[in-house]
Structures are given as structure tokens and as C-alpha cells.
Design a protein around this motif. Structure first.
Motif, mmCIF file in Angstrom:
data_model
loop_
_atom_site.group_PDB
_atom_site.id
_atom_site.type_symbol
_atom_site.label_atom_id
_atom_site.label_comp_id
_atom_site.label_asym_id
_atom_site.label_seq_id
_atom_site.Cartn_x
_atom_site.Cartn_y
_atom_site.Cartn_z
ATOM 1 N N GLN A 1 0.846 -1.187 0.000
ATOM 2 C CA GLN A 1 0.000 0.000 0.000
ATOM 3 C C GLN A 1 0.883 1.238 0.000
ATOM 4 O O GLN A 1 1.847 1.323 0.749
ATOM 5 N N TYR A 2 0.558 2.203 -0.865
ATOM 6 C CA TYR A 2 1.257 3.489 -0.840
ATOM 7 C C TYR A 2 0.226 4.608 -0.820
ATOM 8 O O TYR A 2 -0.729 4.603 -1.608
ATOM 9 N N PRO A 3 0.398 5.606 0.036
ATOM 10 C CA PRO A 3 1.416 5.618 1.092
ATOM 11 C C PRO A 3 1.023 4.688 2.235
ATOM 12 O O PRO A 3 -0.156 4.533 2.547
ATOM 13 N N HIS A 4 2.028 4.113 2.858
ATOM 14 C CA HIS A 4 1.782 3.215 3.981
ATOM 15 C C HIS A 4 1.481 4.056 5.210
ATOM 16 O O HIS A 4 2.116 5.076 5.431
ATOM 17 N N PRO A 5 0.508 3.657 6.030
ATOM 18 C CA PRO A 5 0.224 4.436 7.255
ATOM 19 C C PRO A 5 1.405 4.386 8.213
ATOM 20 O O PRO A 5 1.950 3.315 8.485
ATOM 21 N N VAL A 6 1.802 5.533 8.710
ATOM 22 C CA VAL A 6 2.949 5.576 9.614
ATOM 23 C C VAL A 6 2.609 4.904 10.940
ATOM 24 O O VAL A 6 3.487 4.361 11.616
ATOM 25 N N ILE A 7 1.330 4.918 11.297
ATOM 26 C CA ILE A 7 0.840 4.180 12.472
ATOM 27 C C ILE A 7 -0.209 3.205 11.948
ATOM 28 O O ILE A 7 -1.285 3.617 11.501
ATOM 29 N N GLU A 8 0.068 1.928 12.001
ATOM 30 C CA GLU A 8 -0.762 0.912 11.347
ATOM 31 C C GLU A 8 -2.233 1.001 11.736
ATOM 32 O O GLU A 8 -3.123 0.895 10.904
ATOM 33 N N ASP A 9 -2.519 1.172 13.018
ATOM 34 C CA ASP A 9 -3.904 1.100 13.494
ATOM 35 C C ASP A 9 -4.482 2.461 13.841
ATOM 36 O O ASP A 9 -5.432 2.568 14.613
ATOM 37 N N ASP A 10 -3.915 3.522 13.262
ATOM 38 C CA ASP A 10 -4.386 4.877 13.577
ATOM 39 C C ASP A 10 -4.406 5.690 12.287
ATOM 40 O O ASP A 10 -3.452 6.412 11.966
ATOM 41 N N ALA A 11 -5.499 5.574 11.550
ATOM 42 C CA ALA A 11 -5.599 6.215 10.240
ATOM 43 C C ALA A 11 -5.570 7.739 10.342
ATOM 44 O O ALA A 11 -4.967 8.417 9.507
ATOM 45 N N ALA A 12 -6.208 8.293 11.377
ATOM 46 C CA ALA A 12 -6.277 9.753 11.513
ATOM 47 C C ALA A 12 -4.887 10.339 11.748
ATOM 48 O O ALA A 12 -4.506 11.346 11.130
ATOM 49 N N THR A 13 -4.129 9.722 12.644
ATOM 50 C CA THR A 13 -2.775 10.204 12.920
ATOM 51 C C THR A 13 -1.894 10.057 11.682
ATOM 52 O O THR A 13 -1.106 10.954 11.360
ATOM 53 N N SER A 14 -2.021 8.942 10.982
ATOM 54 C CA SER A 14 -1.226 8.716 9.783
ATOM 55 C C SER A 14 -1.541 9.755 8.715
ATOM 56 O O SER A 14 -0.628 10.284 8.056
ATOM 57 N N LYS A 15 -2.803 10.055 8.519
ATOM 58 C CA LYS A 15 -3.187 11.063 7.525
ATOM 59 C C LYS A 15 -2.669 12.437 7.929
ATOM 60 O O LYS A 15 -2.176 13.202 7.084
ATOM 61 N N ALA A 16 -2.757 12.760 9.208
ATOM 62 C CA ALA A 16 -2.263 14.053 9.675
ATOM 63 C C ALA A 16 -0.753 14.161 9.468
ATOM 64 O O ALA A 16 -0.243 15.223 9.081
ATOM 65 N N PHE A 17 -0.029 13.068 9.711
ATOM 66 C CA PHE A 17 1.419 13.081 9.486
ATOM 67 C C PHE A 17 1.738 13.322 8.012
ATOM 68 O O PHE A 17 2.652 14.086 7.682
ATOM 69 N N GLN A 18 0.993 12.691 7.123
ATOM 70 C CA GLN A 18 1.227 12.898 5.694
ATOM 71 C C GLN A 18 0.993 14.359 5.307
ATOM 72 O O GLN A 18 1.702 14.914 4.459
ATOM 73 N N GLN A 19 0.024 14.993 5.925
ATOM 74 C CA GLN A 19 -0.234 16.414 5.645
ATOM 75 C C GLN A 19 0.911 17.284 6.150
ATOM 76 O O GLN A 19 1.306 18.258 5.490
ATOM 77 N N ILE A 20 1.459 16.933 7.318
ATOM 78 C CA ILE A 20 2.616 17.669 7.825
ATOM 79 C C ILE A 20 3.801 17.496 6.877
ATOM 80 O O ILE A 20 4.504 18.458 6.538
ATOM 81 N N ALA A 21 4.026 16.269 6.408
ATOM 82 C CA ALA A 21 5.126 16.006 5.474
ATOM 83 C C ALA A 21 4.935 16.784 4.184
ATOM 84 O O ALA A 21 5.889 17.352 3.637
ATOM 85 N N ALA A 22 3.687 16.842 3.692
ATOM 86 C CA ALA A 22 3.411 17.532 2.432
ATOM 87 C C ALA A 22 3.602 19.042 2.548
ATOM 88 O O ALA A 22 3.807 19.727 1.533
#
Length: 491
Positions: free
Chosen positions: A1-22
Motif C-alpha cells: 500500500q502506498y502511502p503506507h500508514p505511519v501508524i498501522e492502526d491509527d488512520a487519523a494520525t497517519s493522515k495528519a502526518f502525511q499532511q505535515i510532510a506535504a
């Protein structure tokens, strides 16, 4: 899966991290290196500690002495982070040039998603023409991407315990794209033999240094153009060995040839003696770039081109197979730089993952396999015959068996795998990598002595031993095929 969730079981945190990276500027390493803390409603991203693994940053020092020298111009850093309430170790790679194959391999998720278990997890990718790119990925096991000899390998355990998962990962990667017509130009899928026009297109300059600078071929950014990516693949790489006799007379069309490659070698270290391996406690064997090219010339001259006035070399019965186009009959997506620094190992679980796709493109799977084993085999200076037999048992046969499991009836023959492993494409790759090392463009760990040993094994495979009636390795494989219904028969 790309992008892979940075936290496997926490979709909201993973999405927020991707926004920070972007939100960070593509290619700007300092944005990541100087990051302290950022807070959103869903995610707190805090850097707890950091280490520079490769490249250069103002005021930053490489974490360890044993490190890469920014070979691709990239900066690689390791960040110990707090993401939400979770601790994570990230590897961040930035480059100031885009398009870049490594970045586009992930952005074009269809390629990355075919066999995700053999690739490291990628959490975010940024790219912008004129600015550069950033890739944020996992820290896999106890490996350090970009740091030679820091990937968890142990010379004592490598052959019997650590090599099998690497072979398995490479075979699965290659099998996922095996004979895929969507990644191959028409002359490959049609099985054409006369593709001199393709050789002409393989090079953009008469000067090798310019060729190096123009080595990346894309149709457009983001969409990785595998068909157009000709860096040291197929006709291009085969013609390094194929075209020239001693007087420089070669096939019309291809612009890079064996002699041009040889002339590009620096002369100041041509005959410098480098330790090969300790044969006994008292005696040490040595090698040089001169010996490497002598061995390569012996392989090249198996094809029987004229030498001087009135002299013709006796044709070697296996010469056609040696010079076969690397993607003839079987092709796949290849890493093209699969040295052991780029295949990461998790020691505890014995899993291996492939990293750093700067040279990804169309090619031959067994060539990737050869590149890896040449780079890691520290005790390869046995007699050519003994070393070849070890290589067949430990590397080539297990790779063939894994491919057979993955591909079923679509598998190649064992003879095909061995031919490509020891073929002109691999030999040419070895020569080019040594050229890069000699010119200081890249750093490879002890690659010259390992290359000399490999070319000796190539000569045994194709020609047998000098002044000996010992059957060549290839002749022995053919004998087995002719005496049984073995799967090593020619397809």
C-alpha cells in the motif's frame, strides 16, 4: 500500500502526518533536519534525536565514519520521532533533482504495490520539478540505508543463514514483473534479434562523462517510463562488451563500446595492486584494474572477431549465449544497483527488503542477483571451479527454484538464469561500476577484488579452465539437459 500508514492502526494520525510532510518544501533537507515539533488537532510530530547518514548539511556531521559519500547527491537522515503517542524511527531521503526514478517508483503506486512485502514501507513522497524530492520511509530492522556494511549482514552467517531471504525477496520482486508486456518496448516483446536502432537510441552522447549525466530517460514526471529507461540495460549494456575488436571497429549505431569504456578509466591507478584475499597466513594474492580488463577482454574475444591482419580467434561454442541481449526471451523490472548496501536485512526475523531505486528499469533478474552476490561475497577467491560450484549451489539454483515456485509454467530454464547471471550484461555492469569507483563517482566496498573473482568464475562458466580438460560450467549444464528431462534444458 502506498502511502503506507505511519501508524498501522491509527488512520487519523497517519493522515495528519502525511499532511505535515506535504507542507515541507520538496527536496529541502533542512526542513526535516531542523524540525523540532509541530502540533495539529490529530497529530503531534516531534523529533527527539537525529543522525545524518549520507550527504551534506550545513553544521551537521555524518553520524559514523563508515558511511556513503552522497553518491546520488541525496541527503539521508534518521529521525527518532514521536508521532501522536507513538515512537517511530524514520529515514528521510531528499534530493535536489527531479524527475528521479527512486521517487517516481513510489509515486507510481502500481509498481510499488505489486509485491509490497519486499519493499520498505514508504509513508510520504513529495516531488516538484525544479525543486527536488523527499521520501519518508521506515527504518527497517537494524539496517542503515545509505551506509555500506551497516545493513545487518555478518560474513560468518551470510551464506547459510542470511542469503536465503535475500534470494527470496529478489526472486519475488522479479517474478511480479516477469515478461510483463506493459513494461517492455515492442522489440523486446516481439523477440527481435536485429535491434541496432534500439542500440542507437540507448546513448545520448559520444562522450562517456556526458552519457553519465544523461542516464535517466523519462517520458514525463511522476509516470515512470520503464520502457524508455535505458540506463545500462538491454542492448545498451550488452554492447559495452559486444562491438569492438582491438582496432576499435564495431557495429554501426551504438556509441558506447568496450574500448571507450576502457579509455575512460583513470590511468593513475591502472596497475595499483589491491589485496585479493589471503590464501594462507603467509601469502596474499593481489589484483588490479589492469587484470580486471584483461579478464574482460578474454570474455569479449570469445566471439571470434578478427585480430590483426589474417588472424581470427577460434569461435567459442557458447559465444552467442554470452552476448545474448539481456532481455531476450525473459525480461522483468530490475533494481539495476542491487548491491548489498541496497538490500536491507532484519536480522531477528530474517526478512530482506529492497531499497533505493535510483536505477530502476527494464532488465534481467539474474543480473540483479549477480550484482548482489558479487558485492557481498567476501571469500570468493577460491579456485574458479570451486567458487563457481559454490555459487551455483548457494545462489543460482535457489533463485531458480524460487522463481519456479512463483511463476509455475512461465518460469525460465536454469540454463537461462545461469547464462544471464554470467553473461555480457552482468560483466558490463561490473566494468561500469568499477569505472565509477576508479573515478571517485561512487563508493563500493572492496568491489575490485570481488569483480576480479567474478570474472574468473565467468571464464570458467563459458570456457572452462586454461590448460585443463575440465568441462566448462555451461557445458556441464548442457550435458545434464541432454541426458535427462531436467528443467535446465534450453527453452
Amino acid at each position: 500500500q502506498y502511502p503506507h500508514p505511519v501508524i498501522e492502526d491509527d488512520a487519523a494520525t497517519s493522515k495528519a502526518f502525511q499532511q505535515i510532510a506535504a507542507s515541507k518544501s520538496p527536496g529541502n533537507a533542512l526542513d526535516w533536519w531542523e524540525h523540532c515539533q509541530e502540533q495539529t488537532d490529530e497529530c503531534k510530530f516531534k523529533v527527539l534525536s537525529k543522525r545524518l547518514l549520507a550527504g551534506k548539511l550545513p553544521g551537521a556531521e555524518i553520524a559514523d565514519v563508515n558511511q556513503a559519500n552522497g553518491q546520488s547527491g541525496s541527503v539521508v537522515m534518521m529521525l527518532e520521532c514521536l508521532i501522536g503517542t507513538h515512537s517511530r524511527t524514520l529515514i528521510v531521503k531528499t534530493g535536489d533533482q527531479y524527475p528521479a526514478p527512486d521517487c517516481d517508483f513510489y509515486l507510481q503506486g502500481e509498481l510499488y504495490s505489486r509485491v509490497p512485502e519486499v519493499f520498505i514501507n514508504v509513508f510520504a513522497v513529495q516531488a516538484q520539478i525544479g525543486k527536488g524530492f523527499t521520501i519518508v520511509m521506515e527504518k527497517f530492522g537494524n539496517s542503515f540505508p545509505g551506509k555500506p556494511r551497516m545493513n545487518g549482514y555478518d560474513s560468518e552467517l551470510m551464506l547459510n543463514e542470511q542469503l536465503p531471504p535475500v534470494i527470496s525477496s529478489l526472486a519475488k520482486f522479479h517474478a511480479a514483473f516477469w515478461n510483463d508486456t506493459s513494461i517492455a518496448p515492442k522489440y523486446v516483446t516481439d523477440g527481435a534479434d536485429d535491434v541496432e536502432d534500439e542500440a542507437e537510441k540507448s546513448f545520448s552522447s559520444k562522450e562517456f562523462d556526458e552519457f553519465i549525466e544523461k542516464r535517466r530517460g523519462f517520458a514525463n514526471p511522476v509516470k515512470l517510463n520503464v520502457q524508455g529507461y535505458t540506463w545500462l540495460t538491454d542492448m545498451a549494456i550488452a554492447n559495452v562488451m559486444k562491438g569492438l575488436g582491438p582496432d576499435g571497429i564495431g557495429l554501426v549505431g551504438a556509441k558506447l563500446r568496450f574500448n571507450l569504456l576502457k579509455k575512460a578509466m583513470p590511468s593513475d591507478n591502472w596497475e595499483t595492486q589491491v589485496p585479493l584475499a589471503a590464501k594462507t597466513e603467509e601469502a596474499v594474492s593481489y589484483c588490479s584494474y589492469k587484470e580486471l580488463w584483461t579478464l574482460a577482454t578474454q570474455l569479449r574475444d570469445m566471439h571470434g572477431l578478427p585480430i590483426g591482419v589474417g588472424g581470427i580467434l577460434e569461435p567459442n561454442q557458447h559465444r552467442k549465449a554470452f552476448f545474448e541481449r539481456p532481455t531476450k526471451d525473459h525480461w522483468t523490472l530490475t533494481h539495476n544497483d542491487a548491491k548489498f548496501e541496497n538490500v536491507l536485512l532484519e536480522v531477528d526475523t530474517q526478512r530482506a527488503k529492497i531499497f533505493d531505486f535510483d536505477l530502476v528499469g527494464l532488465g534481467s533478474g539474474p543480473m540483479d542477483l549477480a550484482c548482489f552476490f558479487i558485492s557481498m561475497w567476501e571469500r570468493s577467491a577460491e579456485s574458479a571451479q570451486i567458487a563457481y560450484e559454490q555459487e551455483m549451489q548457494l545462489v543460482i539454483r535457489p533463485y531458480f527454484e524460487q522463481l519456479s515456485f512463483e511463476l509455475g509454467d512461465k518460469k525460465p530454464t536454469l540454463l537461462h538464469v545461469a547464462d544471464r547471471y554470467y553473461g555480457s550484461g552482468t560483466v558490463a555492469t561490473v566494468l561500469v561500476m568499477n569505472l565509477f569507483a576508479a573515478k571517485g563517482l561512487k563508493t563500493f566496498h572492496d568491489f575490485l577484488p570481488r569483480s576480479v573473482c567474478f570474472l574468473r568464475r565467468c571464464l570458467f562458466y563459458w570456457k572452462g579452465l586454461e590448460d585443463d580438460n575440465t568441462q566448462s560450467g555451461r557445458a556441464a549444464l548442457l550435458s545434464v539437459a541432454e541426458s535427462s528431462d531436467s528443467s535446465c534444458q534450453i527453452a
